[in-house]
Design an enzyme around this catalytic site. Structure first.
Site, PDB file in Angstrom:
ATOM      1  N   LYS A 187       0.867  -1.180   0.000  1.00 23.65           N
ATOM      2  CA  LYS A 187       0.000   0.000   0.000  1.00 23.65           C
ATOM      3  C   LYS A 187       0.902   1.228   0.000  1.00 23.65           C
ATOM      4  CE  LYS A 187      -1.035   2.313   3.072  1.00 23.65           C
ATOM      5  NZ  LYS A 187      -0.568   3.569   3.752  1.00 23.65           N
ATOM      6  N   THR A 239       9.626   2.914   2.027  1.00 26.84           N
ATOM      7  CA  THR A 239       8.661   3.940   1.566  1.00 26.84           C
ATOM      8  C   THR A 239       7.189   3.564   1.492  1.00 26.84           C
ATOM      9  OG1 THR A 239       9.097   3.468  -0.769  1.00 26.84           O
ATOM     10  CG2 THR A 239      10.331   5.258   0.228  1.00 26.84           C
ATOM     11  N   GLU A 278      -1.319   9.745  -4.076  1.00 23.60           N
ATOM     12  CA  GLU A 278      -2.544  10.450  -3.700  1.00 23.60           C
ATOM     13  C   GLU A 278      -2.947  11.466  -4.769  1.00 23.60           C
ATOM     14  OE1 GLU A 278      -2.632  10.022   1.133  1.00 23.60           O
ATOM     15  OE2 GLU A 278      -1.732  11.807   0.264  1.00 23.60           O
ATOM     16  N   ASN A 292      -5.570  15.573   1.305  1.00 23.59           N
ATOM     17  CA  ASN A 292      -4.718  15.883   2.440  1.00 23.59           C
ATOM     18  C   ASN A 292      -5.137  17.111   3.228  1.00 23.59           C
ATOM     19  OD1 ASN A 292      -2.624  13.799   2.549  1.00 23.59           O
ATOM     20  ND2 ASN A 292      -2.352  14.418   0.413  1.00 23.59           N
TER      21      ASN A 292
END
Lengths: 412, 412
Positions: free
Chosen positions: A183, A194, A281, A407
Site C-alpha cells: 500500500k 517507503t 494520492e 490531504n
C-alpha cells in the site's frame, strides 16, 4: 536489470507454497464497509528480512518489528490500517501486546510476529478490535488468491487500487514462487521501503542472503519512488521465505541461484513501486524520470529524484504542459554535478517521442503534439546529461487538485 | 534580532534620496493591461551588492548582473516580467544588448546596469519591446511613491499583491531611508535571495560592507522562505546605496552604525520575505515555523524548513486540520539530530494558543478550538526540541487547489 524468465501468476502473497492470508473489518475504522486488519501466516517459521523508514520519528510497530527481525526469522504478519500507532506514549505497549496475543494463540515466539500499522499519527490506538479480531482472522485464513486479496484490501488507506503481484521463476532448475501486496499513496518518498509492503516466497534462502537480496531490490525500486517528498513514520518492507520450493538453500550471494532470486525479487519490487507511484494520492499520471550520462551513480539518482519531486514539474505534467524549463531548473538545484550546456530533455509516452531541450537550450516542438504526448497516463521524462556513464530512474506522479483535497482534511 | 527604531514611511524604492523608478507595458506580455518592464534609476553611481540563486541552471541576466556587481557599483536596474531569459542560446546576447543600450543612453558604464528577468524559462526573448521601452521609461521616471508603485507592479508574475516597503531610521544621528520592492510567488525556496528583490537606500556605506550587511539580512529572511521547494533560475536580490543621507560612510562592520544599518536592512528583508511567503502561489495562509531548543544553528534551520516545506503539513494547514503527526514526521526526516521524546508542538494564531504534542506524544486538545485557531490566515507552528539552545524560523504557506491550478498551465 538482468534478464530473467518470470511468469506472472495469480495468488499474491498466497501464491508461494506455505502461506495463507486474510483481511477483515475489525472495528478500528468506523466505516464497516472497509477492511482494517490483515494477516499473512506461514505454515512454519520462515527466514525473513525487513527494511524500514529512515525517519527518526518512527512508529512503535516499526521499532518492534525491526527488533523482531534481527534474528532473521518470522512466521506471521499482522497489519492494521486506520491508525499508525505512532507518536503516542503507549505505542510500544500496544504493539507488543498485539504480538504477545498473536504469538500466544499460535504458540510461536513473540519475535516471529511482524506487526505493522498505517493511518493517522499521534492518536492513541485502541487495540481491542485487533485482539478481538485475531481469532476471526485465524479461522478465516485462506491459502488461495482470495486470502491475499482480502489482506491487500485491508492494508489500504488512501490507495484507490489494491496492489498485488506474483510470479513463478526457476532457481537452480526448481520452480520458485514469489508474491507481494503493498500500500502506498501518501508520505511516499525516498529513502527506504517507503510504504507498507509484504512479500512472501517459497524459495529456500538463508536470512542473511535474503536481507542482501532485499536491500539490492529496494535500492532501485522503492527508494526511487516519491509521491510527495514526505518520508513516512511507518514505512516497512518485509519478506518471508518458507523454503518449500525444494531448491537447495541459497546461502551465498556469489552463485547463479542468488542472482535468479534477487532479480525476481527486484522485478516484483519494481511492479509494486510503479503501482504505488501511479496510485499516488490524487495522481492521474505515472511519471518516470530516466537520467542517463550522469557523472556518478549518486548524481544520477539525485537528478532523477529531483525531477519527479518538483512540485512545479508535477503540476505541469498534470496540466500536460511541456514546460521543460522546470525540469532543467530541478536538475540545476538538485545538488548534482552537472554541465547545463550538455543537457538534452525528451518526453516519451505511448503517443510518441518529443525532444524539447538540446544542449541546455530550447528545441522547437509542436505544442499540439506535445499536448497529446503529455495527456497520456504514463509519461517518461528522459534527461541525458551527456557528461558521464551513470544512469538512474525515479518514479512519481503528478500533483493534482485531488492531492490537496485528500490531504486538506485527512483525519475526518 | 536587535532592537531598532524604524519608522514606516511611504515611497518604496523611491523613498531614499536620489532614486527614481517607473514601470510600463512594453509589449513583452500580450495582455496590454499588464506592466512588464520596470526601471529603478539612481541620480548618480551607487555602491551596490547582490545575492543570487544557487541553482546551477541560472538565467543569463543572473550571470550578467553577478559580473556587473563584482566591482561594487551600480546606477540602474532594468527588469522585465513575462520571460525569464533562461536556457536559451542567445540569453547572454540579449541581456548584454539590453545593458549596452541602456548604458549608452544614460552615458554610464555598462557594468553599472543591473538586468533581471522573470517569467517562462526556455523561450527565446524578443528584446525589441525592451529596447523600444527604454526611452519611454526614462522620460517617465518618477521620484515619488508613484514611480515605486509602477515598478513594483511591473515585476509581478503570479503575485496577487504588490510588495513594497520603506522605512526611515537613524545612522550615527543622521536620518537614513531604505526601501524595497520584490516579487515572489512560485519557485520560492532556500537557499539564496529566492525571488526578485530590489532595495535602495541613501545610506553612505562602502560596497564591501554593504555586501556583508546584505548577506547578514538574507540569511534569516529570504533564505528561510519556501513556497514550493523549487529554487528558481532567476532569483536575485540587489541593493543600491546612493550615500545622500549625509552620514559618515560606513566602512567597517564593527561600528554601531553598521549594526544600525544592517538591522534596518534585515527588518526590511523580513517584511518582504513574509509578504512573499503569505502571497505564495495559491496561498490562503502564512505559515511560520519557529524552532527552539535545537542542538545547533544548522539543525534549527533544517528543522524549521522541513516543516514549512512538507506538502502534507501544507495541505493540513489549508484544511485547518491539527494533524501534528505530519509535523513531527517532518522533523523526523529533516536530517537534523533530534530526540523525539523531548519534542513539544504548539499552534499559535490570533485565535489563541493550542498545544498538541508534549514529549513527542499527543496532548489532548479540543477539535473545535483547533479548527478556530487554524482557520486564521497566519499560523505559527512552534516546535520546541528541548534539546539545545538554538532557534530558527522558516516561512511558508499552505498548499491549495489554486497552486495546482496556477501551475498546471502556467505558460498559456
Amino acid at each position: 536489470m538482468e534478464k530473467i524468465n518470470l511468469t506472472k501468476i495469480d495468488g499474491g502473497v498466497c501464491a508461494p507454497l506455505g502461506f495463507k492470508a486474510y483481511g477483515i473489518h475489525s472495528g478500528l475504522r468506523k466505516n464497516t464497509d472497509r477492511l482494517d486488519l490483515a494477516m499473512i501466516k506461514a505454515d512454519k517459521q520462515c527466514t525473513a528480512a525487513g527494511v524500514f523508514t529512515k525517519n527518526k520519528v518512527f512508529a512503535a510497530p516499526v521499532g518492534v518489528t525491526r527488533e523482531h527481525l534481527e534474528n532473521g526469522t518470522a512466521q506471521v504478519v499482522i497489519c492494521n490500517s486506520g491508525n499508525a500507532n505512532a507518536c503516542t506514549p503507549d505505542g510500544y505497549e500496544k504493539a507488543n501486546a498485539t504480538c504477545a496475543a498473536l504469538a500466544e494463540t499460535l504458540g510461536i515466539p513473540e519475535d516471529d510476529v511482524i506487526v505493522c500499522s498505517t493511518g493517522v499519527i499521534g492518536l492513541s490506538m485502541d487495540i481491542s478490535p485487533i485482539l478481538n479480531g485475531i481469532p476471526t482472522l485465524l479461522s478465516s485464513l485462506d491459502p488461495t488468491a482470495v486470502g491475499s486479496d482480502k489482506a491487500a484490501t485491508a492494508i489500504m488507506t488512501t490507495d484507490t487500487k489494491k496492489k498485488e503481484f506474483s510470479y513463478s521463476f526457476e532457481v537452480g532448475g526448481k520452480t520458485v514462487k514469489i508474491g507481494g501486496i503493498c500500500k502506498g499513496s501518501g508520505m511516499i518518498h525516498p529513502n527506504m521501503g517507503t510504504m507498507l509492503c509484504f512479500i512472501t516466497t517459497d524459495c529456500a534462502i538463508s536470512s542473511s542472503v535474503l536481507r542482501t537480496a532485499l536491500l539490492y531490490a529496494v535500492k532501485d525500486t522503492y527508494n526511487m519512488v516519491t509521491v510527495d517528498g514526505d518520508t513516512s513514520t511507518n514505512d516497512t518492507v518485509t519478506v518471508m521465505a518458507s523454503g518449500l520450493a525444494g531448491n537447495t538453500e541459497i546461502c551465498c550471494t556469489e552463485c547463479e541461484e542468488y542472482k535468479e532470486f534477487a532479480e525476481a525479487l527486484k522485478h516484483l519490487c519494481m511492479d509494486m513501486a510503479l503501482a504505488i507511484a501511479a496510485d499516488g494520492e490524487g495522481a492521474t499520471k505515472l511519471l518516470i524520470c530516466n537520467v542517463t550520462g550522469a557523472k556518478s551513480d549518486d548524481d544520477a539518482r539525485i537528478l532523477a529524484k529531483a525531477v519527479v519531486s518538483s512540485s512545479l514539474v508535477k503540476t505541469a505534467m498534470y496540466g500536460a504542459d511541456a514546460n521543460w524549463g522546470r525540469i532543467i531548473c530541478a536538475l540545476g538545484y538538485s545538488g548534482a554535478d552537472i554541465d547545463t550546456s550538455k543537457i538534452n530533455i525528451t518526453f516519451v509516452s505511448a503517443e510518441g517521442v518529443l525532444p524539447v531541450c538540446k544542449n541546455g537550450g530550447s528545441y522547437p516542438f509542436d505544442e499540439d503534439f506535445a499536448k497529446k504526448v503529455l495527456t497520456r497516463d504514463k509519461i517518461e521524462i528522459n534527461c541525458d546529461m551527456n557528461d558521464g556513464e551513470f544512469a538512474a530512474s525515479a518514479f512519481g506522479c503528478d500533483l493534482t487538485y485531488e492531492y490537496v483535497r485528500i490531504n486538506g482534511d485527512y483525519r475526518s
